[in-house]
Design an enzyme around this catalytic site. Structure first.
Site, PDB file in Angstrom:
ATOM      1  N   ALA A  66       0.853  -1.193   0.000  1.00 34.93           N
ATOM      2  CA  ALA A  66       0.000   0.000   0.000  1.00 34.93           C
ATOM      3  C   ALA A  66       0.883   1.235   0.000  1.00 34.93           C
ATOM      4  O   ALA A  66       2.016   1.209   0.501  1.00 34.93           O
ATOM      5  CB  ALA A  66      -0.878  -0.019   1.238  1.00 34.93           C
ATOM      6  N   GLY A 111       0.528  -5.331   0.516  1.00 29.39           N
ATOM      7  CA  GLY A 111      -0.582  -5.510  -0.435  1.00 29.39           C
ATOM      8  C   GLY A 111      -0.150  -6.156  -1.746  1.00 29.39           C
ATOM      9  O   GLY A 111      -0.960  -6.817  -2.407  1.00 29.39           O
ATOM     10  N   GLU A 114      -0.127  -9.708  -1.091  1.00 28.22           N
ATOM     11  CA  GLU A 114      -1.515 -10.134  -0.869  1.00 28.22           C
ATOM     12  C   GLU A 114      -2.262 -10.291  -2.200  1.00 28.22           C
ATOM     13  O   GLU A 114      -3.116 -11.162  -2.343  1.00 28.22           O
ATOM     14  CB  GLU A 114      -2.201  -9.141   0.075  1.00 28.22           C
ATOM     15  CG  GLU A 114      -1.631  -9.283   1.491  1.00 28.22           C
ATOM     16  CD  GLU A 114      -2.004  -8.147   2.424  1.00 28.22           C
ATOM     17  OE1 GLU A 114      -1.679  -6.981   2.104  1.00 28.22           O
ATOM     18  OE2 GLU A 114      -2.631  -8.422   3.464  1.00 28.22           O
ATOM     19  N   GLU A 134       4.194  -5.214   7.261  1.00 31.38           N
ATOM     20  CA  GLU A 134       3.333  -4.231   7.935  1.00 31.38           C
ATOM     21  C   GLU A 134       3.652  -4.072   9.411  1.00 31.38           C
ATOM     22  O   GLU A 134       3.491  -2.984   9.983  1.00 31.38           O
ATOM     23  CB  GLU A 134       1.847  -4.627   7.783  1.00 31.38           C
ATOM     24  CG  GLU A 134       1.296  -4.470   6.378  1.00 31.38           C
ATOM     25  CD  GLU A 134       1.478  -5.690   5.488  1.00 31.38           C
ATOM     26  OE1 GLU A 134       2.274  -6.589   5.855  1.00 31.38           O
ATOM     27  OE2 GLU A 134       0.833  -5.753   4.434  1.00 31.38           O
TER      28      GLU A 134
HETATM   29  N1  CAA Z   1       4.513   3.342  -0.520  1.00 32.19           N
HETATM   30  C1  CAA Z   1       4.943   4.527  -1.030  1.00 32.19           C
HETATM   31  N2  CAA Z   1       6.139   4.690  -1.600  1.00 32.19           N
HETATM   32  C2  CAA Z   1       6.956   3.630  -1.669  1.00 32.19           C
HETATM   33  C3  CAA Z   1       6.603   2.378  -1.159  1.00 32.19           C
HETATM   34  C4  CAA Z   1       5.312   2.227  -0.578  1.00 32.19           C
HETATM   35  N3  CAA Z   1       4.863   1.060  -0.101  1.00 32.19           N
HETATM   36  N4  CAA Z   1       7.624   1.522  -1.356  1.00 32.19           N
HETATM   37  C5  CAA Z   1       8.591   2.245  -1.969  1.00 32.19           C
HETATM   38  N5  CAA Z   1       8.197   3.503  -2.166  1.00 32.19           N
HETATM   39  C6  CAA Z   1       8.947   4.615  -2.777  1.00 32.19           C
HETATM   40  C7  CAA Z   1      10.035   5.121  -1.874  1.00 32.19           C
HETATM   41  O1  CAA Z   1       9.538   6.028  -0.927  1.00 32.19           O
HETATM   42  C8  CAA Z   1      10.983   5.759  -2.871  1.00 32.19           C
HETATM   43  O2  CAA Z   1      10.456   6.995  -3.235  1.00 32.19           O
HETATM   44  P1  CAA Z   1      11.456   8.279  -3.431  1.00 32.19           P
HETATM   45  O3  CAA Z   1      12.361   7.875  -4.562  1.00 32.19           O
HETATM   46  O4  CAA Z   1      10.516   9.387  -3.792  1.00 32.19           O
HETATM   47  O5  CAA Z   1      12.171   8.445  -2.146  1.00 32.19           O
HETATM   48  C9  CAA Z   1      10.870   4.839  -4.076  1.00 32.19           C
HETATM   49  O6  CAA Z   1       9.633   4.119  -3.928  1.00 32.19           O
HETATM   50  C10 CAA Z   1      11.989   3.809  -4.162  1.00 32.19           C
HETATM   51  O7  CAA Z   1      12.027   3.120  -2.930  1.00 32.19           O
HETATM   52  P2  CAA Z   1      13.347   3.014  -2.023  1.00 32.19           P
HETATM   53  O8  CAA Z   1      14.241   4.169  -2.267  1.00 32.19           O
HETATM   54  O9  CAA Z   1      12.926   2.756  -0.631  1.00 32.19           O
HETATM   55  O10 CAA Z   1      14.011   1.698  -2.686  1.00 32.19           O
HETATM   56  P3  CAA Z   1      14.962   0.673  -1.968  1.00 32.19           P
HETATM   57  O11 CAA Z   1      15.492  -0.203  -3.065  1.00 32.19           O
HETATM   58  O12 CAA Z   1      15.946   1.342  -1.090  1.00 32.19           O
HETATM   59  O13 CAA Z   1      13.997  -0.209  -1.024  1.00 32.19           O
HETATM   60  C11 CAA Z   1      11.981  -1.432  -0.479  1.00 32.19           C
HETATM   61  C12 CAA Z   1      12.980  -0.984  -1.589  1.00 32.19           C
HETATM   62  C13 CAA Z   1      12.703  -2.431   0.467  1.00 32.19           C
HETATM   63  C14 CAA Z   1      10.846  -2.154  -1.173  1.00 32.19           C
HETATM   64  C15 CAA Z   1      11.505  -0.231   0.328  1.00 32.19           C
HETATM   65  O14 CAA Z   1      11.066   0.775  -0.598  1.00 32.19           O
HETATM   66  C16 CAA Z   1      10.380  -0.506   1.272  1.00 32.19           C
HETATM   67  O15 CAA Z   1      10.600  -1.075   2.327  1.00 32.19           O
HETATM   68  N6  CAA Z   1       9.130  -0.127   0.901  1.00 32.19           N
HETATM   69  C17 CAA Z   1       7.984  -0.238   1.754  1.00 32.19           C
HETATM   70  C18 CAA Z   1       7.473  -1.667   1.800  1.00 32.19           C
HETATM   71  C19 CAA Z   1       6.316  -1.806   2.770  1.00 32.19           C
HETATM   72  O16 CAA Z   1       6.435  -1.551   3.956  1.00 32.19           O
HETATM   73  N7  CAA Z   1       5.149  -2.261   2.248  1.00 32.19           N
HETATM   74  C20 CAA Z   1       3.970  -2.491   3.047  1.00 32.19           C
HETATM   75  C21 CAA Z   1       3.048  -1.292   2.932  1.00 32.19           C
HETATM   76  S1  CAA Z   1       1.669  -1.420   4.050  1.00 32.19           S
HETATM   77  C22 CAA Z   1       0.574  -2.457   3.291  1.00 32.19           C
HETATM   78  O17 CAA Z   1       0.793  -2.961   2.211  1.00 32.19           O
HETATM   79  C23 CAA Z   1      -0.703  -2.690   4.052  1.00 32.19           C
HETATM   80  C24 CAA Z   1      -1.594  -3.678   3.435  1.00 32.19           C
HETATM   81  O18 CAA Z   1      -1.638  -4.826   3.803  1.00 32.19           O
HETATM   82  C25 CAA Z   1      -2.487  -3.282   2.362  1.00 32.19           C
END
Ligand code: CAA
Length: 258
Positions: A66, A111, A114, A134
């Site tokens: 998400a 998500g 999922e 999460e």
């Molecule tokens: N939401 C919004 N933006 C996201 C994102 C997310 N889930 N995942 C990555 N991005 C964005 C980053 O903020 C970044 O944006 P900027 O360039 O503007 O800074 C861009 O995508 C690239 O990401 P990273 O620089 O972080 O890339 P990385 O290679 O260093 O790391 C990653 C990759 C490990 C996937 C890391 O981005 C990360 O941990 N992302 C979040 C993953 C997460 O926690 N997902 C769960 C969300 S909650 C959910 O999904 C609830 C549900 O059940 C529905």
């Protein structure tokens, strides 16, 4: 229909939905989720579509979960609405009568995992990573992860992933039965399309019956599941598919399903 956050393409009876926000690793914004829902409706209305394939744009991610910039602004009521909307879309995905494959080409987190879990099966690239992170955000999976992951890989393995938020590699995901096949990044779509074409060449009635029988069987007792299979088998026999399939075998030729 016009989409901004996804791409829907249909070729040779195979629909491909590509999640298309590569700069945000295809994170599921509210807009993207709504477009995904509309695309699923469009796919289900197209009688000629035989298989659906899901993948992500770019080289890094299928879907990184998400959109956390949106999540961070939610109160509890908005979170409930968002989670419900995700469940509705993913429920629609799971109930599609045609086979649905995920071609996971990088991160499938939250998500994103999922969505993949609700597909009929998953092919992954070697660089794919699966996880439900999460817990690290002070949340829990909200699009069905606590329910579908244990059903697929077992309760205790799912608990470890959900409680720690740690990701697993494509190879590990294949080992635990989450992924059917691991391919190189270059060959993933080719391999997924090969399997999609093979399924698309089969009879529509029997494909639909097979999917329903497996899905119903997975959620019910053995006797009820077997009884469903008996009726579905008979239904297939009443279709043109079975007439063509059996005739083709006896005439020593390939079946030509309509
Ligand atoms: N939401 C919004 N933006 C996201 C994102 C997310 N889930 N995942 C990555 N991005 C964005 C980053 O903020 C970044 O944006 P900027 O360039 O503007 O800074 C861009 O995508 C690239 O990401 P990273 O620089 O972080 O890339 P990385 O290679 O260093 O790391 C990653 C990759 C490990 C996937 C890391 O981005 C990360 O941990 N992302 C979040 C993953 C997460 O926690 N997902 C769960 C969300 S909650 C959910 O999904 C609830 C549900 O059940 C529905």
């Amino acid at each position: 229909m016009a989409y901004r956050n996804i791409i829907l393409a249909v070729e040779e009876g195979i629909a491909t939905i590509t999640f298309n926000r590569p700069k945000a690793l295809n994170a599921l914004s509210i807009d993207l989720l709504q477009e995904f829902d509309r695309a699923l409706e469009e796919v289900s209305r197209n009688d000629l579509t035989r298989v659906l394939l899901l993948t992500g744009a770019g080289e890094k991610a299928f879907v990184a979960g998400a959109d956390i910039t949106e999540l961070a602004t939610f109160d509890a009521l908005q979170a409930k609405g968002f989670s419900q909307a995700g469940h509705d879309v993913i429920g629609r995905l799971q109930l599609l009568p045609i086979p649905v494959m995920a071609a996971v080409n990088g991160y499938a987190l939250g998500g994103g995992s999922e969505i993949a879990l609700a597909c009929d099966f998953i092919y992954a690239s070697e660089n794919a990573m699966f996880g439900l992170p999460e817990i690290t955000l002070g949340l829990i999976p909200g699009f069905g992860g606590t329910q579908r992951l244990p059903r697929l890989v077992g309760k205790n393995r799912a608990k470890e992933m959900i409680f720690t938020g740690q990701m697993i590699t494509a190879t590990e995901a294949e080992r635990v039965g989450l992924v059917n096949k691991v391919c190189t990044a270059e060959t993933l779509m080719e391999e997924a399309l090969k399997t999609a074409r093979l399924m698309a060449s089969k009879g529509k009635v029997s494909l639909r019956a097979a999917k329903q029988a497996v899905n119903i069987g997975a959620e019910t007792d053995l006797i009820t599941g077997c009884n469903f299979e008996i009726d579905a088998f008979a239904l297939c026999m009443a279709s043109g598919d079975a007439a063509e399939g059996t005739r083709a075998f006896l005439e020593k030729r390939k079946p030509d399903f309509k």
